[in-house]
Design a protein around this motif. Sequence first.
Motif, PDB file in Angstrom:
ATOM      1  N   GLU A 238       0.834  -1.198   0.000  1.00 12.12           N
ATOM      2  CA  GLU A 238       0.000   0.000   0.000  1.00 12.12           C
ATOM      3  C   GLU A 238       0.872   1.252   0.000  1.00 12.12           C
ATOM      4  N   GLY A 239       0.453   2.223  -0.788  1.00 14.02           N
ATOM      5  CA  GLY A 239       1.204   3.471  -0.828  1.00 14.02           C
ATOM      6  C   GLY A 239       0.493   4.512  -1.668  1.00 14.02           C
ATOM      7  N   LEU A 243       4.149  11.864  -6.375  1.00 15.73           N
ATOM      8  CA  LEU A 243       3.862  13.269  -6.668  1.00 15.73           C
ATOM      9  C   LEU A 243       2.801  13.847  -5.734  1.00 15.73           C
ATOM     10  N   ALA A 244       2.099  12.995  -4.982  1.00 16.86           N
ATOM     11  CA  ALA A 244       1.137  13.507  -4.005  1.00 16.86           C
ATOM     12  C   ALA A 244       1.824  14.238  -2.868  1.00 16.86           C
ATOM     13  N   PHE A 245       3.159  14.096  -2.774  1.00 19.49           N
ATOM     14  CA  PHE A 245       3.908  14.709  -1.676  1.00 19.49           C
ATOM     15  C   PHE A 245       4.730  15.919  -2.131  1.00 19.49           C
ATOM     16  N   ARG A 246       4.448  16.419  -3.331  1.00 21.57           N
ATOM     17  CA  ARG A 246       5.217  17.566  -3.834  1.00 21.57           C
ATOM     18  C   ARG A 246       5.071  18.797  -2.953  1.00 21.57           C
ATOM     19  N   TYR A 283       7.352   3.720  -8.153  1.00 24.15           N
ATOM     20  CA  TYR A 283       7.513   3.940  -6.722  1.00 24.15           C
ATOM     21  C   TYR A 283       6.201   4.448  -6.135  1.00 24.15           C
ATOM     22  N   THR A 284       5.909   4.054  -4.923  1.00 23.33           N
ATOM     23  CA  THR A 284       4.871   4.712  -4.144  1.00 23.33           C
ATOM     24  C   THR A 284       5.453   5.003  -2.763  1.00 23.33           C
ATOM     25  N   GLY A 297       6.656   7.475   5.393  1.00 29.72           N
ATOM     26  CA  GLY A 297       7.712   6.746   6.074  1.00 29.72           C
ATOM     27  C   GLY A 297       8.863   6.370   5.165  1.00 29.72           C
ATOM     28  N   GLY A 298       8.585   6.254   3.860  1.00 31.70           N
ATOM     29  CA  GLY A 298       9.604   5.858   2.900  1.00 31.70           C
ATOM     30  C   GLY A 298       8.951   5.432   1.612  1.00 31.70           C
ATOM     31  N   ILE A 299       9.658   4.649   0.802  1.00 26.84           N
ATOM     32  CA  ILE A 299       9.155   4.304  -0.530  1.00 26.84           C
ATOM     33  C   ILE A 299       8.994   2.795  -0.692  1.00 26.84           C
TER      34      ILE A 299
END
Length: 458
Positions: A238-239, A243-246, A283-284, A297-299
Motif C-alpha cells: 500500500e502506498g 507526486l502527491a507529496f510535492r 515507486y509509491t 515513512g519511505g518508498i
Amino acid sequence: MPAAAGADREGNRLAARAARYARVGTRVGGVAARIAGSRLLGLEAGGGNAAALAAALGGLKGPIMKVAQLMSTIPEALPPEYAAELAKLQSEAPPMGWPFVKRRMMAELGPDWRARFGAFEPAPAAAASLGQVHRATALDGAPLACKLQYPDMQSAVEADLRQLDLVFALHRRMDPAIDTREIAGEIGARIREELDYRREARHAALYRLMLAGEDGVRVPQVWPELSTGRLLTLDWLEGRRLLAFRDAPLEIRNRIARAMFAAWWLPFARHGVIHGDPHLGNYTVFERPGEGGAEAGGINLLDYGCIRIFPPSFVGGVVDLYRGLQAGDEARIVHAYETWGFCGLRREVIEVLNIWAGFIYGPLLDDRVRTIADGVAPGDYGRREAFRVHSALKRLGPLTIPREFVFMDRAAIGLGGVFLHLRAELNFHALFEGATAGFSVAEVTARQGAALREVGLL
C-alpha cells in the motif's frame, strides 16, 4: 514456480512477428521515408517529422511504446525534438477484458487457478506496455499484486526491436555525432529480460536481500507458487503516488528523497546493481503513524523488470571518476572513462566528457545542503550541458557510447528528476560518501557473487 499448462505457444513465432511487422513497420517505415525525403531535398528534418513519428507510434500498443519512451529518456539517443515528442506518449495499453484474463490465468496456473486465491479482482489495477496488474488476496487473506503478461509479447518485442534498429539507423544518418549501435543493443537486451517474469522474481528477491535493514525502503516478497514465466505474484504494498507529496513539508520530502537515494545508490555501490527504470510510477510512498496522524515513512519499490547488473570494475570506474574529479586527478578521470569502455580518448573528447561528468557529479561533489539543480529551473535541468556536449561531438567526430553506460546514465538522470519533483534539499555529497565508504572492487565482487548465487541469478 508452476510451469505454464501445456506447450509454450507464445514463443518467438514467425506468424505473430509477421503480423506485428505489418502493423508497426508500415507506420514507422512511412515516417522513415518522409524523413529521408526531407534530408534528400535539404529540408528541415526536425519538429514536423518528430511529431509524425510520435503520431505513428501513438496508435500502436505494446513493446514499441516502451522502446519509444526508453529512447526519449536516454541522452543523445535521439535528436532533442524527437525525444520531446516521444516523451509525451502514454505507455498504457488497453486492458485485457475479464474473459481474456481468465484464459490467461488458466494457461499459467491451470484450470483450478481461481481456487488458489482468496479473491481476484477482474478489473486491472494498472495496465502497461507488456502486461497488467490485478489485485488479489492469498488464501490466508494476504494482499497480492498479480502481474500478467499480454499474449504474444515475445514475438511483438522481436518485431518492434527491428523497428528500433530502423529508427536508430536514421538517426545515425541524420546526426552522426553519437554512434547509437550500442544503445540499441542495450535497450534490446533489457526489454528481452523484462519478458521473463521468473528473472524478475529473482530481481525482486535480490533487492530484498540488498536492502534488508533499510527501514525507508520496502521490497515485496515473491509468491513462487503463484508465479510463472508470464505471471508474477508479489505482496501488494500500500502506498500513495510520489507526486502527491510535492507540497508536503520539507522534512517529509527530504525523507522520501533520502529513501530514493538509498534504494538506488546502495545496491549499486555495494553490489553493482541498479534499478534502470526511473519512471515515477515504479515507486509509491508508504505511510506510518506520526504526531499529527499518518505521514510518509519511505518508498515502496514496485517493479523489477529493468534491472542492470554491472561488472564490479564498472562500479570502480564510477567511484574513480568521482575521486578524480574531487582531486583534479586527470589520470584517474581518464582511467575511469576507459574502464567504462570509452575508446580513442583524445584530449578534446575527454574535455567534452568532463562537461557531462561535471553535471552528473556536481551535486555529489558539493559538500553542502542544496537542491539537485541548485536554482536551475526543472525544465532546463541538463539542457545546457547536453547542448554543449552534442555541439562539441559534432565538431570532433562520432563517439560510441559504451553499452554498459546507457542505463547508468539514464537512471542517474531519472533519479535527479525525482529529486527535482520533490524539491528536496539534502547534502548529496554526504549521502554519496556514506554509500561508498570503504569501497573496493574486490568487496563488490564478493558481495555481488554471493547475492546473485543466493537468489539464483548465477
